[in-house]
Each structure stands twice: as structure tokens, then as C-alpha cells.
Design an enzyme around this catalytic site. Structure first.
Site, PDB file in Angstrom:
ATOM      1  NE  ARG A 144      33.448  -4.640 -51.554  1.00  0.00           N
ATOM      2  CZ  ARG A 144      32.910  -5.331 -52.576  1.00  0.00           C
ATOM      3  NH1 ARG A 144      32.400  -6.523 -52.365  1.00  0.00           N
ATOM      4  NH2 ARG A 144      32.901  -4.840 -53.792  1.00  0.00           N
ATOM      5  CE  LYS A 208      34.608  -6.674 -55.797  1.00  0.00           C
ATOM      6  NZ  LYS A 208      33.877  -7.868 -56.300  1.00  0.00           N
ATOM      7  CE  LYS A 210      35.741  -9.470 -52.216  1.00  0.00           C
ATOM      8  NZ  LYS A 210      35.202 -10.524 -53.099  1.00  0.00           N
ATOM      9  CB  CYS A 423      28.343 -17.673 -57.106  1.00  0.00           C
ATOM     10  SG  CYS A 423      27.850 -17.833 -58.831  1.00  0.00           S
ATOM     11  CB  CYS A 429      24.233 -12.473 -60.308  1.00  0.00           C
ATOM     12  SG  CYS A 429      25.843 -11.784 -60.716  1.00  0.00           S
ATOM     13  CB  CYS A 468      30.236 -14.933 -64.612  1.00  0.00           C
ATOM     14  SG  CYS A 468      30.796 -13.845 -63.290  1.00  0.00           S
ATOM     15  CB  CYS A 472      31.015 -14.957 -56.240  1.00  0.00           C
ATOM     16  SG  CYS A 472      31.025 -13.380 -57.121  1.00  0.00           S
TER      17      CYS A 472
END
Ligand code: SRM
Ligand code: SF4
Length: 568
Positions: A144, A208, A210, A423, A429, A468, A472
């Protein structure tokens, strides 16, 4: 046995996608629906965008048997978070003309536009391309956006880590031309054989990936929260190389203790010129050994815990053409941004604008438009969702200051607010269980009243909220973390380090706003009365035995603090 397990559905979608093409192009032409085909909604992530629907309208449209209010969130790839004033103006125009009129700065130093209708996607991508921006690999099972410490106060060092972020991002990009074909109309390559994915592989990564680069003493990128981190080691005024950190990650699922946040391990030091080689080989070990059967177990942190850190480092060393040396000394002092004006010796200056939860609209959008039109400096997005107007020359400073003042942007915030992040969560979302961006400012307001009561109004305390447990806003490395469970209800985590070097601990489960204030207020009072000199809130909570110290991984669930143990 892994060989008897079924590959995850996403592996099939990737394998059949003809290197990320799928039927996205055909789906764009289907005017009878605002959505794309299900499989394509997984592939569009590799192109930098997500299909979403307005969750505020979901129930009402359902009652009326209408299609969900589909739109798309488009995320840009901006390594090290730097754009020119001209690029900023283009992003702003696209937000106004193709998005919902707001710009959302993210915790990975980039920009998201929300509310983009299917019919506007192509012109949006082309508009970005016109100013040398793209959205390639901003999401999906790939590397990412690469983030790097944003503060330009040591210009040469900052330039070097920014350049490394850009080179890492480019080196690890998919080689597929799918993005250029679908969005820019580039002619399709003849046959798939001409294209390959030498680093990522034809089914890309298991999940993903990072990368973050930190320049001590600043750790605003939370270098321990990423699959791969580089901590710059400065010797003799220059970057000699980097300590390499592997296996960080935040995401977990409520009630599933085999998922957990993890802080990365420092595995050694590499010379500056070897960082890209190290990153490539870490990526290929994860490509070949990551879990492609269970996506909840597919991040590098689980690959490492499953095989053991020693074996992982052994595999890495086998692939590396260069050596890893013992890690070198470093020290972090903060994860925050230095807000407002900071002056350089040459007369130029930087202004760090506090952008609450990264959302830019209205007067702030107009003010930034006026500043961008001056054509001076650079816009650097921070991993705290703030914006640095960097390298403003002395000749333009008065004008910039006038615009800032004129639009009410020349302001700071109290200690908790300026170190708080939320977030996005609702309404866009699809994974949100509770509010975050829309709620945190109110909650901070209530907590500010309590802090003021105990003389802590300007004390810096980090606080992060997410809607959640995916993490993030990196809540599990903040001093106060709030993680959504259900509307209005959160789990409260305490005891992270101000410098972002330690996970926090579950302190109260299922609390609403009133209960959060009631839980924190007496702790603020005790902290004000009993803290040591320069002692941070998170450190105090551990020293006072209010929360237990968490080290890493599974310990996050196992070693519950005494207060909450009985509630689990
Ligand atoms: Fe995130 C998924 C927003 C940084 C962990 N994240 C999402 C999605 C795309 C929801 C979805 O999959 O449908 C969210 C879109 C919301 C929206 O409407 O815009 C979303 N994540 C964000 C952003 C915008 C939060 C913000 O307020 O700034 C950040 C964009 C980053 C970027 O520019 O690339 C963002 N996400 C993070 C971070 C922090 C970081 O990377 O430093 C994390 C924790 C670190 C990590 O990855 O471990 C993070 N996001 C997740 C996860 C959990 C991954 C996991 O390993 O379990 C998901 C869900 C998933 O991947 O299945 C997710
Ligand atoms: Fe959505 Fe959860 Fe990420 Fe917040 S933490 S943006 S609610 S996925």
C-alpha cells in the site's frame, strides 16, 4: 493440512482476473445499476477504490425496495504524503466535481474522496493522471501507500526518507497495465505473456502489505504498526541506514482471539542503499509463505508467529543479497505533529494545520484553495491526518498567514484533541459497527472538561477511536483506545505509550459515552496527583498498576487487566 484446505475466494478472483482486469471495464458501461459485479468489487481495490453505499440511507431504501445508494471511495497513492500546490488544486476540483465535496486525509498520508458515482470514476482517474497522480495499489493485496515521517524540519533527512518512500512504492507496484488500460484507454497488451509480476506474483500477495519509515525522534508513522518498518539511523548528520522492523499490524475481530494486533519486531540494521532489497525480499517471503486459505490469518504478523521469528529471519537472510547487522540505538519521543508555524534557519517556515479527523470541507477547503493558488511550498499530509504547508518562503509567509487567519485556520487545539484520531466509519465504511469520525469530537469535548478540572487541559495524551476492531486509526498503540462494538458502544483500551512503542490493554468492555467519561475522569485525577516528572499518562497507568503492560501478539488477549478480567 494446508494442501487439503480451500484457497480463499479472493485467490480465485485474482487468479482469474487476467492481472487485475476482470470485467471492470464492462461493468462501468452497465448503466442500469450503480454497482459493479461482485468479483470486480474485489479487483477494484487494486485500482484504488471501494464500492460502498450510504449506510444512513440503507434502511429507508431497503423499505422502498430500491437499490442501495451505491457510490465509490477512491484512495490515492501518495508516497510520503507530498503533493504540489497544483496537485492540491486538482484534487480539490475533483472532490467538488466528482466526489461529495470533501477531501479526507487518511492515517496513511494520502487522500480519499467519497461519494464518487460509477459514471464519474473514469474522469476522476483521468483528472488525477493529468497531474501525475494515480490510485494504483492504494488498496488490495499489494504493498500500500508507503508512509514516512512528514515533518520537514531537517530538510535533507526528510528529503531522503521521502525519496525512499517513493522508490519503495514504485519498486513494489504491480507491473500489470490494467489501470492504464481501464482508466486511460491505453491499448491492451497483446496476450498476457508479455506481462508478468516478478515481485508480487500473478496472484499478488496473500493480503495487504504496509511499509512505514520513521525518522527518530518522531514516530508519527507508528512504525511498529506496519508489516515492515524502517527506523532511520542518523550518524554524522546523515542517514547511515535503517533498523528493520517486521510483523506489525492492528486488525483483529471481536471475539476471535486468534486475531490480534501486534507490534513489529526489530530484526537488525541495513545500510541505506540496501533498504529496497530488504523490502523486496520481506515481500517475497510473505508472498510465498503467507496464508492464502484464511484471509483473517494472512497478514505478515501471522506468517511470522506461525513459523517463528527466527525461521522468518532465516528465510529472509537466505534470499537477501546483502547482510543484516545488529540493530542500532534509536529513541522516539512522540507520535504527534508539531502544530502551527515552525521556522527554519533559512527564513522559510512550515505551518502544520490541525485537521480534525482528516476531514476537509467548507471554509478549510476554501482557505487551502487560496493558499495553493499562491503556488508556494508543498502540501505534506501527515500520518496523523493533518496537513503541513511546508517550505513557505519568507516572502509569502505574511500572505499565507493572512489566509489562515481569515479562514479561522490559524488555531491549535487542546492537548487531547490535537493528539486524537478517528477512522472514517459511518456512513461510508461498510465494516463500521459504531460511529467514529462523526462522534469523537463530541466525546473529546466532554473529556476536555474533565482534564481541565484536574489542570491537564494542555497535556498531550494520545487517543484514537475506530468504528470496528480493524484498527484503521491504529487505536491499539495509543494511550487511550476506543474500538466500536455496536452503535454507541465501545471497548476502552488503556496504557499504550505516547511514543507508540507499546500496545495498550482492554480496560472496560462495552461502554457508552457516559461510562467512558466516568471511567477516565478518576484516572485523570489520579494521574494529575501522582504522576512523576514528565511521566506520560499511559506510562503512569502501568506504573500505578491500573493496567498491565502488554508486550506483543497473543499476550494482547491473554494478559487482561485485573479490572476487566471478570467481564470477559
Ligand atoms: Fe483501514 C478496511 C479506512 C488505515 C486496517 N479501512 C478499511 C476500509 C476500506 C473498509 C472496507 O474494507 O470496506 C475503510 C474505508 C472507510 C471509508 O469509508 O473511507 C478503511 N483505513 C481506512 C482509513 C481511511 C482510515 C482513516 O480514517 O484514515 C485509512 C486509509 C489508509 C490509506 O490511506 O491507505 C486506513 N486501515 C488503516 C490502518 C492504519 C495504517 O495502515 O497505518 C489499519 C491498521 C494497520 C493494519 O493494516 O494492520 C487498517 N482497514 C484495516 C483493516 C484490517 C486489516 C487486518 O489485517 O485485519 C480493514 C479490513 C480488511 O482489510 O479486511 C480495513
Ligand atoms: Fe471502517 Fe473499521 Fe476501518 Fe473504521 S476501523 S474505517 S469502521 S474498517
Amino acid at each position: 493440512m494446508a494442501s487439503e484446505q480451500k484457497l480463499s475466494a479472493n485467490e480465485r478472483i485474482k487468479a482469474e482476473s487476467r492481472l487485475l482486469r476482470g470485467s471492470i471495464a464492462e461493468g462501468l458501461g452497465r448503466v442500469e445499476t450503480g454497482a459493479l459485479a461482485d468479483d470486480d468489487t474485489q479487483l477494484t481495490k487494486f485500482h484504488g477504490f471501494y464500492q460502498q453505499d450510504d449506510r444512513d440511507l440503507r434502511a429507508e431504501r431497503g423499505k422502498q425496495r430500491m437499490e442501495k445508494a451505491f457510490s465509490f471511495m477512491v484512495r490515492m497513492r501518495i508516497p510520503a504524503g507530498t503533493v504540489s500546490p497544483a496537485q492540491w488544486l486538482a484534487i480539490e476540483q475533483l472532490a467538488l466535481q466528482r466526489g461529495n465535496g470533501s477531501i479526507r486525509l487518511t492515517t496513511r498520508q494520502t487522500v480519499q474522496l467519497h461519494g464518487v458515482l460509477k459514471g464519474n470514476l473514469r474522469s476522476l482517474m483521468q483528472g488525477l493522471h493529468d497531474v501525475s497522480l494515480d490510485t494504483i495499489a492504494a488498496c488490495g493485496d499489494v504493498n500500500r501507500n508507503v508512509i514516512a515521517s512528514a515533518d520537514p524540519w531537517r530538510r535533507a533527512l526528510h528529503g531522503e526518507i521521502s525519496s525512499l518512500a517513493v522508490r519503495l512504492s514504485e519498486h513494489l507496484l504491480p507491473r500489470s497495465r490494467a489501470w492504464h488500460e481501464i482508466w486511460l484507454g491505453e491499448e491492451q497488451v497483446a496476450g498476457e505473456a508479455v506481462e508478468d509480476e516478478p515481485i508480487l506474483g500473478r496472484t499478488y500477495l496473500p493480503r495487504k502489505f504496509k511499509i512505514a519509515i520513521a525518522l527518530p525522534p518522531h514516530n508519527e508513522v507508528d512504525v511498529f504498526a506496519h508489516d515492515l518498518g524502517f527506523i532511520a539511523i542518523v550518524e554524522g548528520g546523515a542517514i547511515a541506514g535503517y533498523n528493520v522492523v517486521v510483523g506489525g499490524g492492528m486488525g483483529m475481530t471481536h471475539g476471535e482471539t486468534e486475531t490480534y494486533p501486534r507490534t513489529g519486531d526489530v530484526i537488525g540494521f541495513c545500510w541505506a542503499g540496501d533498504a529496497i532489497e530488504v523490502a523486496e525480499k520481506v515481500v517475497t517471503v510473505q508472498r510465498d509463505h503467507g496464508d492464502r486459505f484464511n484471509r483473517k490469518h494472512a497478514r505478515l504478523k501471522y506468517t511470522i508467529d506461525a513459523m517463528g521469528l527466527d525461521r522468518f529471519v532465516g528465510l529472509l537472510r537466505e534470499r537477501l543479497a546483502v547482510g543484516l547487522e545488529p540493530a542500532r540505538d534509536y529513541a522516539f519521543t512522540s507520535t504527534g505533529d508539531r502544530l502551527r508555524w515552525v521556522e527554519e534557519a533559512d527564513g522559510s517556515a512550515h505551518f502544520t494545520l490541525f485537521v480534525e479527523n482528516g476531514r476537509i470541507r467548507g471554509g478549510m477547503l476554501e482557505g487551502l484553495h487560496a493558499i495553493a493558488e499562491l503556488g508556494v511550498g508543498r502540501f505534506v499530509i501527515t500520518a496523523n491526518q493533518n496537513l503541513i504547508l511546508a517550505e513557505i518562503p519568507a516572502s509569502a509567509r505574511r500572505e499565507v498567514q493572512a489566509v489562515l487567519a481569515g479562514h479561522g485556520l490559524d488555531r491549535s487545539a487542546a492537548g487531547l484533541r490535537r493528539n486524537a484520531m478517528a477512522c472514517v466509519a459511518l456512513p461510508t465504511c461498510g465494516l463500521a459497527l459504531a460511529e467514529s469520525e462523526r462522534y469523537l469530537p463530541d466525546l473529546v469535548g466532554r473529556l476536555e472538561v474533565e482534564l481541565e478540572r484536574f489542570g491537564l487541559g494542555d497535556d498531550e495524551i494520545t487517543m484514537r477511536m475506530t468504528g470496528c476492531p480493524n484498527g484503521c486509526a491504529r487505536p491499539y498503540v495509543s494511550e487511550i483506545g476506543l474500538v466500536g462494538r455496536t452503535p454507541g458502544i465501545y471497548n476502552l483500551y488503556l496504557g499504550g505509550a505516547f511514543e507508540g512503542v507499546r500496545l495498550n490493554k482492554l480496560y472496560r468492555r462495552d461502554v457508552d459515552g457516559d461510562a467512558i467519561v466516568a471511567a477516565l475522569s478518576p484516572l485523570f485525577e489520579r494521574y494529575a496527583a501522582a504522576r512523576g516528572r514528565d511521566e506520560r499518562f499511559g506510562d503512569y497507568l502501568i506504573r500505578a498498576g491500573i493496567v498491565a503492560e502488554t508486550t506483543a501478539g497473543l499476550n494482547f488477549h491473554e494478559n487482561l487487566s485485573a479490572d476487566v478480567g471478570s467481564q470477559i
